[in-house]
Design an enzyme around this catalytic site. Structure first.
Site, short mmCIF file in Angstrom:
data_model
loop_
_atom_site.label_atom_id
_atom_site.label_comp_id
_atom_site.label_asym_id
_atom_site.label_seq_id
_atom_site.Cartn_x
_atom_site.Cartn_y
_atom_site.Cartn_z
N LYS A 58 0.84 -1.20 0.00
CA LYS A 58 0.00 0.00 0.00
C LYS A 58 0.88 1.25 0.00
O LYS A 58 0.69 2.15 -0.80
CB LYS A 58 -0.92 -0.03 1.22
N GLU B 38 10.52 -4.72 4.48
CA GLU B 38 10.57 -6.13 4.11
C GLU B 38 10.27 -6.32 2.63
O GLU B 38 10.97 -7.02 1.90
CB GLU B 38 9.53 -6.95 4.92
N GLY C 115 -4.81 -1.83 4.98
CA GLY C 115 -4.04 -2.97 4.49
C GLY C 115 -4.71 -4.30 4.78
O GLY C 115 -4.83 -5.16 3.90
N ARG C 116 -5.19 -4.48 5.98
CA ARG C 116 -5.79 -5.78 6.36
C ARG C 116 -7.21 -5.95 5.80
O ARG C 116 -7.85 -6.96 6.03
CB ARG C 116 -5.76 -5.95 7.87
N GLU D 213 -4.76 -6.63 14.76
CA GLU D 213 -4.22 -5.32 14.36
C GLU D 213 -5.33 -4.27 14.43
O GLU D 213 -5.06 -3.09 14.62
CB GLU D 213 -3.60 -5.38 12.96
N HIS E 260 -5.12 -33.18 17.45
CA HIS E 260 -4.01 -34.00 17.92
C HIS E 260 -2.87 -33.15 18.44
O HIS E 260 -1.73 -33.63 18.54
CB HIS E 260 -3.55 -34.92 16.78
N LYS F 217 9.24 -0.68 14.19
CA LYS F 217 9.80 -0.40 12.86
C LYS F 217 10.88 0.68 12.98
O LYS F 217 11.95 0.57 12.38
CB LYS F 217 8.71 0.15 11.93
O1 F6P Z 1 3.13 -3.08 9.83
C1 F6P Z 1 1.78 -3.14 9.68
C2 F6P Z 1 1.34 -2.80 8.28
O2 F6P Z 1 1.28 -1.43 8.12
C3 F6P Z 1 0.02 -3.46 7.98
O3 F6P Z 1 -1.05 -2.75 8.46
C4 F6P Z 1 0.06 -3.60 6.51
O4 F6P Z 1 -0.87 -4.53 6.05
C5 F6P Z 1 1.50 -4.04 6.33
O5 F6P Z 1 2.22 -3.30 7.29
C6 F6P Z 1 2.08 -3.84 4.96
O6 F6P Z 1 2.01 -2.51 4.55
P1 F6P Z 1 2.20 -2.11 3.04
O7 F6P Z 1 1.09 -2.72 2.25
O8 F6P Z 1 2.15 -0.61 3.02
O9 F6P Z 1 3.53 -2.63 2.58
#
Ligand code: F6P
Length: 514
Positions: free
Chosen positions: A192, A198, A252-253, A338, A369, A479
């Site tokens: 987003k 990452e 995002g979620r 979240e 199990h 972060k």
């Molecule tokens: O660290 C949390 C977050 O901001 C989430 O809410 C989001 O889904 C994820 O990181 C990834 O964010 P982006 O889509 O901006 O890379």
């Protein structure tokens, strides 16, 4: 209207044990069931009775569940800390509908993006050049498409596989690249913000891998981006002509039904993706229009509020009896934790009650199990949501019979137990609450319905708890510190910035990585 406050829930009488409730009310199994779209939701084994439900419905009314739901559907800026509308429900409006956000109807642009995704997906699916789609994203830019691609395995294109790379741990991308042919691999970089470390790290690694094999000119044919941030996409080196956009009013979620679902759409095809969105919309309409006492997300949310604030239950297990839903609990972890893992209310005050539960789970029968022992006989009560289907998406109905027999057995055993006074270790005290969600089959539409059900549960609970379910400031500090520490691992350490224990950890790492 019942004006009972949330804080006084703990003063309500606990319900009688489930065995007694069923004995006293032969109609309970029929009365405590609601049908929402294709989902049959049986909450008769929830630890509630009519009195508790009436109080909970009173709380729903007095805390403004209707008003806040309507505000979301009206496109108001209910995400107050970010001053944004919460518009994921606009993403599944049918073509021609109207949904106004910030003064204009967003449905045409939603469908414009869906159309360009569909054209692209159709091309990839028909050309035969791409055999492997690698979605690079994390959190909401990973969990939704990864969960749904697995859930809808039976609907996948037979010559295209999807992989999902999320973790900054190089093991993740290394294992995916190891099994890939650059010439037939398409990377979908999904973020987003396009600022997530990452994702950008993994995307850079993937780009280098591709360029080493095919040269710089191949990037344009092997990389697309999904983002709200065109500037950063182009800075990264992806032509914005190959970008699929969405909007800051999609959390995002809550974004699997936006362009973030591109890899899923390539996998299952635009028509099935359309059915997926229609499933969401079905439950949106149920949530928007059904009276509160017949409203599935509202009822499930209220039961959860009762468990959290009335009975003090801390966790909730989501147990799909469908192996294809194996990532659904992980998906719900982000959606719920979240969203409602908050301790400050909308006015900025510390909340005086517990908020979102710890959500976890594994598919049945595997979990039976592993951790079910604790659910049956442990000292903690863990409310469970069971999810099951009349048919599997495979030809082995005899497996399905066995699977579903296990679901029904677990639900029954937890609720009613079996007394054994002679051998206490064999005593099942029962009265362990659970809800059972059934549908005919796990189709794209039913998956959309399930996701929307849980989205709205989270929304209602957030409303009752008076918190903002649509921000996630709690992830920021970690972060920021990671960004600060990264250069210290290889360059100059700055011990004055950290506590002594963190300094020792950094020091240990520096010595051992050398
Ligand atoms: O660290 C949390 C977050 O901001 C989430 O809410 C989001 O889904 C994820 O990181 C990834 O964010 P982006 O889509 O901006 O890379």
């Amino acid at each position: 209207m019942n004006s009972l406050s949330l804080d006084s829930l703990s003063e309500l009488d606990r319900p009688a044990p489930l065995g007694e409730l069923f004995a006293a009310d032969p109609s309970r199994a029929e009365r405590y069931v609601v049908q929402a779209g294709d989902l049959r939701i049986d909450w008769s084994k929830a630890a509630v009775d009519d009195t508790i439900l009436a109080s909970l419905l009173g709380i729903a009314e007095s805390s403004g569940v209707v008003q806040r739901r309507d505000a979301m559907f009206a496109g108001e800026h209910i995400n107050v800390t970010e001053d944004r509308a919460v518009g994921h429900v606009a993403l599944r409006q049918p073509r021609g509908a109207t949904f106004t956000i910030d003064g204009h109807d967003v449905v045409p642009e939603v469908h414009e993006v869906l159309d360009s995704m569909a054209a692209f997906a159709d091309r990839v699916r028909s050309e035969g050049r791409i055999a492997h789609v690698v979605n690079i994203g994390i959190g909401g830019s990973d969990l939704g498409p990864a969960m749904a691609d697995r859930a809808l395995r039976a609907f996948r294109h037979e010559d295209i596989r999807c992989s999902f790379v999320s973790n900054v741990d190089g093991a993740d991308i290394a294992s995916v690249l190891a099994g890939s042919d650059p010439a037939s691999t398409l990377f979908v970089v999904a973020s987003k913000t396009f600022g997530t470390i990452e994702t950008l790290t993994n995307a850079r690694t993937a780009r280098t891998w591709l360029v080493e094999a095919l040269g710089e000119s191949a990037v344009v044919d092997h990389f697309v981006a999904v983002s709200t941030n065109a500037e950063r996409v182009s800075e990264f080196g992806i032509d914005t002509a190959n970008m699929f956009g969405f909007w800051d009013w999609v959390g995002g979620r809550y974004s699997v039904d936006s362009a973030i679902g591109l890899s899923l759409m390539i996998s299952i095809g635009p028509d099935a993706f359309g059915e997926f969105l229609a499933g969401f919309h079905l439950i949106d309409e149920h949530f928007r229009t059904a009276p509160l006492h017949e409203n599935a997300p509202v009822i499930m949310a209220l039961i959860g509020v009762w468990y959290a604030n009335g009975l003090g239950y801390d966790t909730k297990a989501v147990l799909p009896y469908a192996h294809d839903l194996s990532r659904f609990p992980a998906y719900l972890q982000q959606l719920d934790m979240e969203s409602n893992g908050k301790s400050v209310d909308l006015a900025g005050n510390r909340v005086q009650h517990d908020t979102g539960p710890i959500v976890w789970g594994e598919p049945g029968t595997n979990g039976q199990h592993a951790f079910y022992q604790l659910i049956h006989q442990g000292t903690r009560i863990i409310p469970c949501d069971f999810i099951g289907f009349a048919h599997g998406n495979h030809p082995r109905q005899e497996h399905q019979d066995l699977l579903m027999a296990n679901l029904f057995a677990q639900s029954e055993a937890l609720a009613f137990g079996r007394a054994n006074d002679a051998e206490p270790h064999r005593n099942f005290e029962g009265d362990r609450p659970n809800t059972v969600i059934l549908a005919e089959r796990l189709t794209p539409s039913v998956l959309g319905q399930l996701i929307a059900l849980y989205e709205h549960i989270v929304h209602v609970q957030g409303t009752i708890w008076g918190i903002n379910s649509y921000d996630q400031w709690g992830v920021e500090l970690g972060k920021e510190l990671a960004n600060q520490i990264t250069p210290e691992l290889t360059g100059e350490p700055t011990p004055d910035r950290h506590d002594s224990a963190t300094n020792a950890l950094i020091d240990w790492y520096r010595r051992h990585r050398a």
